[in-house]
Design a protein around this motif. Structure first.
Motif, PDB file in Angstrom:
ATOM      1  N   SER A 142       0.820  -1.210   0.000  1.00 33.94           N
ATOM      2  CA  SER A 142       0.000   0.000   0.000  1.00 33.94           C
ATOM      3  C   SER A 142       0.857   1.265   0.000  1.00 33.94           C
ATOM      4  CB  SER A 142      -0.918   0.003   1.218  1.00 33.94           C
ATOM      5  OG  SER A 142      -0.157   0.013   2.401  1.00 33.94           O
ATOM      6  N   VAL A 143       0.554   2.134  -0.937  1.00 32.09           N
ATOM      7  CA  VAL A 143       1.165   3.458  -1.006  1.00 32.09           C
ATOM      8  C   VAL A 143       0.024   4.452  -0.879  1.00 32.09           C
ATOM      9  CG1 VAL A 143       2.440   5.076  -2.446  1.00 32.09           C
ATOM     10  CG2 VAL A 143       3.038   2.667  -2.467  1.00 32.09           C
ATOM     11  N   SER A 144       0.165   5.366   0.059  1.00 32.02           N
ATOM     12  CA  SER A 144      -0.887   6.353   0.271  1.00 32.02           C
ATOM     13  C   SER A 144      -0.353   7.742  -0.032  1.00 32.02           C
ATOM     14  CB  SER A 144      -1.385   6.287   1.719  1.00 32.02           C
ATOM     15  OG  SER A 144      -0.349   6.668   2.602  1.00 32.02           O
ATOM     16  N   PRO A 145      -1.240   8.678  -0.306  1.00 36.90           N
ATOM     17  CA  PRO A 145      -0.774  10.052  -0.528  1.00 36.90           C
ATOM     18  C   PRO A 145      -0.025  10.615   0.682  1.00 36.90           C
ATOM     19  CG  PRO A 145      -3.030   9.810  -1.284  1.00 36.90           C
ATOM     20  CD  PRO A 145      -2.672   8.534  -0.582  1.00 36.90           C
ATOM     21  N   ALA A 146      -0.435  10.235   1.876  1.00 36.46           N
ATOM     22  CA  ALA A 146       0.234  10.742   3.075  1.00 36.46           C
ATOM     23  C   ALA A 146       1.670  10.239   3.167  1.00 36.46           C
ATOM     24  CB  ALA A 146      -0.534  10.327   4.322  1.00 36.46           C
ATOM     25  N   SER A 147       1.929   9.015   2.733  1.00 35.07           N
ATOM     26  CA  SER A 147       3.292   8.486   2.813  1.00 35.07           C
ATOM     27  C   SER A 147       4.209   9.129   1.785  1.00 35.07           C
ATOM     28  CB  SER A 147       3.281   6.970   2.638  1.00 35.07           C
ATOM     29  OG  SER A 147       2.843   6.617   1.343  1.00 35.07           O
ATOM     30  N   LEU A 148       3.639   9.684   0.715  1.00 39.96           N
ATOM     31  CA  LEU A 148       4.439  10.361  -0.304  1.00 39.96           C
ATOM     32  C   LEU A 148       4.601  11.848  -0.014  1.00 39.96           C
ATOM     33  CD1 LEU A 148       3.063   8.672  -3.538  1.00 39.96           C
ATOM     34  CD2 LEU A 148       5.121   8.098  -2.247  1.00 39.96           C
ATOM     35  N   LEU A 149       3.862  12.374   0.954  1.00 40.42           N
ATOM     36  CA  LEU A 149       3.923  13.792   1.283  1.00 40.42           C
ATOM     37  C   LEU A 149       5.330  14.271   1.651  1.00 40.42           C
ATOM     38  CD1 LEU A 149       2.398  16.487   1.860  1.00 40.42           C
ATOM     39  CD2 LEU A 149       2.189  15.666   4.215  1.00 40.42           C
ATOM     40  N   PRO A 150       6.076  13.586   2.529  1.00 41.70           N
ATOM     41  CA  PRO A 150       7.416  14.090   2.858  1.00 41.70           C
ATOM     42  C   PRO A 150       8.347  14.134   1.652  1.00 41.70           C
ATOM     43  CG  PRO A 150       6.784  12.321   4.357  1.00 41.70           C
ATOM     44  CD  PRO A 150       5.739  12.401   3.306  1.00 41.70           C
ATOM     45  N   LEU A 151       8.232  13.166   0.765  1.00 33.56           N
ATOM     46  CA  LEU A 151       9.077  13.143  -0.423  1.00 33.56           C
ATOM     47  C   LEU A 151       8.710  14.286  -1.360  1.00 33.56           C
ATOM     48  CD1 LEU A 151       8.974   9.293  -1.034  1.00 33.56           C
ATOM     49  CD2 LEU A 151      10.644  10.601   0.286  1.00 33.56           C
ATOM     50  N   LEU A 152       7.416  14.550  -1.509  1.00 32.44           N
ATOM     51  CA  LEU A 152       6.968  15.641  -2.360  1.00 32.44           C
ATOM     52  C   LEU A 152       7.394  16.994  -1.795  1.00 32.44           C
ATOM     53  CD1 LEU A 152       5.310  16.447  -4.861  1.00 32.44           C
ATOM     54  CD2 LEU A 152       3.315  16.525  -3.371  1.00 32.44           C
ATOM     55  N   LEU A 153       7.245  17.182  -0.486  1.00 35.38           N
ATOM     56  CA  LEU A 153       7.645  18.447   0.134  1.00 35.38           C
ATOM     57  C   LEU A 153       9.144  18.686   0.018  1.00 35.38           C
ATOM     58  CD1 LEU A 153       5.462  18.507   3.379  1.00 35.38           C
ATOM     59  CD2 LEU A 153       5.168  19.854   1.299  1.00 35.38           C
ATOM     60  N   THR A 154       9.935  17.639   0.185  1.00 37.28           N
ATOM     61  CA  THR A 154      11.386  17.775   0.041  1.00 37.28           C
ATOM     62  C   THR A 154      11.744  18.108  -1.399  1.00 37.28           C
ATOM     63  OG1 THR A 154      11.677  16.167   1.826  1.00 37.28           O
ATOM     64  CG2 THR A 154      13.600  16.650   0.469  1.00 37.28           C
ATOM     65  N   GLY A 155      11.053  17.492  -2.353  1.00 38.59           N
ATOM     66  CA  GLY A 155      11.285  17.807  -3.755  1.00 38.59           C
ATOM     67  C   GLY A 155      10.931  19.245  -4.097  1.00 38.59           C
ATOM     68  N   ILE A 156       9.836  19.739  -3.536  1.00 37.38           N
ATOM     69  CA  ILE A 156       9.446  21.133  -3.766  1.00 37.38           C
ATOM     70  C   ILE A 156      10.483  22.071  -3.149  1.00 37.38           C
ATOM     71  CG2 ILE A 156       7.735  22.898  -3.155  1.00 37.38           C
ATOM     72  CD1 ILE A 156       5.597  20.667  -3.449  1.00 37.38           C
ATOM     73  N   GLY A 157      10.943  21.752  -1.944  1.00 30.56           N
ATOM     74  CA  GLY A 157      11.981  22.565  -1.313  1.00 30.56           C
ATOM     75  C   GLY A 157      13.273  22.569  -2.113  1.00 30.56           C
ATOM     76  N   LEU A 158      13.634  21.411  -2.648  1.00 29.43           N
ATOM     77  CA  LEU A 158      14.830  21.311  -3.484  1.00 29.43           C
ATOM     78  C   LEU A 158      14.672  22.138  -4.754  1.00 29.43           C
ATOM     79  CD1 LEU A 158      17.595  19.896  -3.790  1.00 29.43           C
ATOM     80  CD2 LEU A 158      16.395  18.027  -4.886  1.00 29.43           C
ATOM     81  N   ALA A 159      13.506  22.082  -5.363  1.00 32.59           N
ATOM     82  CA  ALA A 159      13.264  22.880  -6.574  1.00 32.59           C
ATOM     83  C   ALA A 159      13.335  24.373  -6.275  1.00 32.59           C
ATOM     84  CB  ALA A 159      11.900  22.523  -7.169  1.00 32.59           C
ATOM     85  N   LEU A 160      12.828  24.787  -5.123  1.00 32.08           N
ATOM     86  CA  LEU A 160      12.912  26.202  -4.751  1.00 32.08           C
ATOM     87  C   LEU A 160      14.365  26.619  -4.509  1.00 32.08           C
ATOM     88  CD1 LEU A 160       9.807  26.577  -2.420  1.00 32.08           C
ATOM     89  CD2 LEU A 160      10.131  27.529  -4.706  1.00 32.08           C
ATOM     90  N   CYS A 161      15.145  25.765  -3.866  1.00 28.70           N
ATOM     91  CA  CYS A 161      16.570  26.069  -3.667  1.00 28.70           C
ATOM     92  C   CYS A 161      17.286  26.201  -5.003  1.00 28.70           C
ATOM     93  CB  CYS A 161      17.242  24.981  -2.829  1.00 28.70           C
ATOM     94  SG  CYS A 161      16.791  25.010  -1.094  1.00 28.70           S
ATOM     95  N   LEU A 162      16.938  25.345  -5.947  1.00 25.61           N
ATOM     96  CA  LEU A 162      17.558  25.433  -7.276  1.00 25.61           C
ATOM     97  C   LEU A 162      17.113  26.686  -8.014  1.00 25.61           C
ATOM     98  CD1 LEU A 162      17.328  21.722  -8.348  1.00 25.61           C
ATOM     99  CD2 LEU A 162      19.416  23.056  -8.123  1.00 25.61           C
ATOM    100  N   ALA A 163      15.867  27.064  -7.853  1.00 25.22           N
ATOM    101  CA  ALA A 163      15.368  28.261  -8.536  1.00 25.22           C
ATOM    102  C   ALA A 163      16.031  29.523  -8.001  1.00 25.22           C
ATOM    103  CB  ALA A 163      13.852  28.361  -8.386  1.00 25.22           C
ATOM    104  N   TRP A 164      16.384  29.519  -6.722  1.00 29.40           N
ATOM    105  CA  TRP A 164      16.997  30.694  -6.109  1.00 29.40           C
ATOM    106  C   TRP A 164      18.522  30.632  -6.117  1.00 29.40           C
ATOM    107  CZ3 TRP A 164      13.034  29.796  -1.800  1.00 29.40           C
ATOM    108  CH2 TRP A 164      11.837  30.438  -2.113  1.00 29.40           C
ATOM    109  N   LEU A 165      19.077  29.619  -6.758  1.00 30.59           N
ATOM    110  CA  LEU A 165      20.535  29.489  -6.846  1.00 30.59           C
ATOM    111  C   LEU A 165      21.088  30.636  -7.679  1.00 30.59           C
ATOM    112  CD1 LEU A 165      22.731  27.409  -5.979  1.00 30.59           C
ATOM    113  CD2 LEU A 165      22.556  26.473  -8.264  1.00 30.59           C
ATOM    114  N   PRO A 166      22.157  31.285  -7.211  1.00 27.22           N
ATOM    115  CA  PRO A 166      22.708  32.384  -8.014  1.00 27.22           C
ATOM    116  C   PRO A 166      23.202  31.882  -9.364  1.00 27.22           C
ATOM    117  CG  PRO A 166      23.889  32.127  -5.919  1.00 27.22           C
ATOM    118  CD  PRO A 166      22.874  31.051  -5.987  1.00 27.22           C
ATOM    119  N   SER A 167      23.099  32.739 -10.355  1.00 26.88           N
ATOM    120  CA  SER A 167      23.542  32.346 -11.690  1.00 26.88           C
ATOM    121  C   SER A 167      25.064  32.290 -11.728  1.00 26.88           C
ATOM    122  CB  SER A 167      23.018  33.326 -12.734  1.00 26.88           C
ATOM    123  OG  SER A 167      23.524  34.614 -12.467  1.00 26.88           O
TER     124      SER A 167
END
Length: 188
Positions: A142-167
């Protein structure tokens, strides 16, 4: 340099071993808990490297805390049998975890080509543990949306860090800005 401090071990082997071992241990608690093993593996892997720094002085130092907070929220939701903790159908769960794995690997590639080795390693860690979640979804666990939440939040945080990375290019201090502003290897 010790094998334990090698970037490939920290990014691929350690998260994989931790996520699989924790998922197998959580099987004893029930199938609802197995998918949370990937998030716990991620939290333990980032506890080993880069670690939890408080107060977080950069955006990247908040990523371990995001993973920990998301895992605690998901664990609480699963314990309380909140909405979103029921298992998805096997095909839907497999597609969700595979897409999350591909997104994490794309973030790792974006970070590597964008000039941040630390973010690339964190992206590989995330990709590795979401790959473990995909293996469990493929096995029919069983895979539930709640069990994938931490992975999704970490991915979103990583994407934001990459977006704000200096050029890239020379910065005001005269140093080469193509070197990662976050990466400080521990040479042993």
């Amino acid at each position: 340099m010790s094998f334990l401090y090698h970037p490939a071990f920290q990014s691929l082997v350690l998260p994989f071993v931790l996520a699989v071992a924790i998922s197998l241990l959580l099987r004893l608690a029930g199938l609802r808990w197995v998918a949370l093993g990937a998030a716990l593996g991620l939290v333990l892997a980032v506890a080993v490297w880069p670690g939890f720094d408080w107060p977080a002085s950069s955006r990247v130092q908040t990523l371990p805390w995001v993973a920990l907070a998301g895992t605690l929220l998901a664990g609480l939701a699963i314990a309380l049998k909140a909405p979103g903790t029921t298992a998805m159908d096997r095909p839907i769960g497999l597609v969700a975890t595979v897409l999350l794995t591909l997104a994490a690997l794309a973030l790792a590639a974006w970070a590597a080509f964008g000039g941040s080795l630390l973010l690339a390693q964190l992206g590989l860690m995330l990709g590795t543990v979401t790959g473990v979640a995909s293996l469990w979804a493929w096995r029919g666990t069983s895979v539930s949306p709640a069990s994938l939440l931490p992975l999704l939040l970490t991915g979103i945080g990583l994407a934001l860090c990459l977006a704000w990375l200096p050029s890239g290019g020379a910065d005001s201090t005269g140093e080469n800005a193509s070197d990662s502003p976050y990466y400080t290897p521990r040479w042993k």
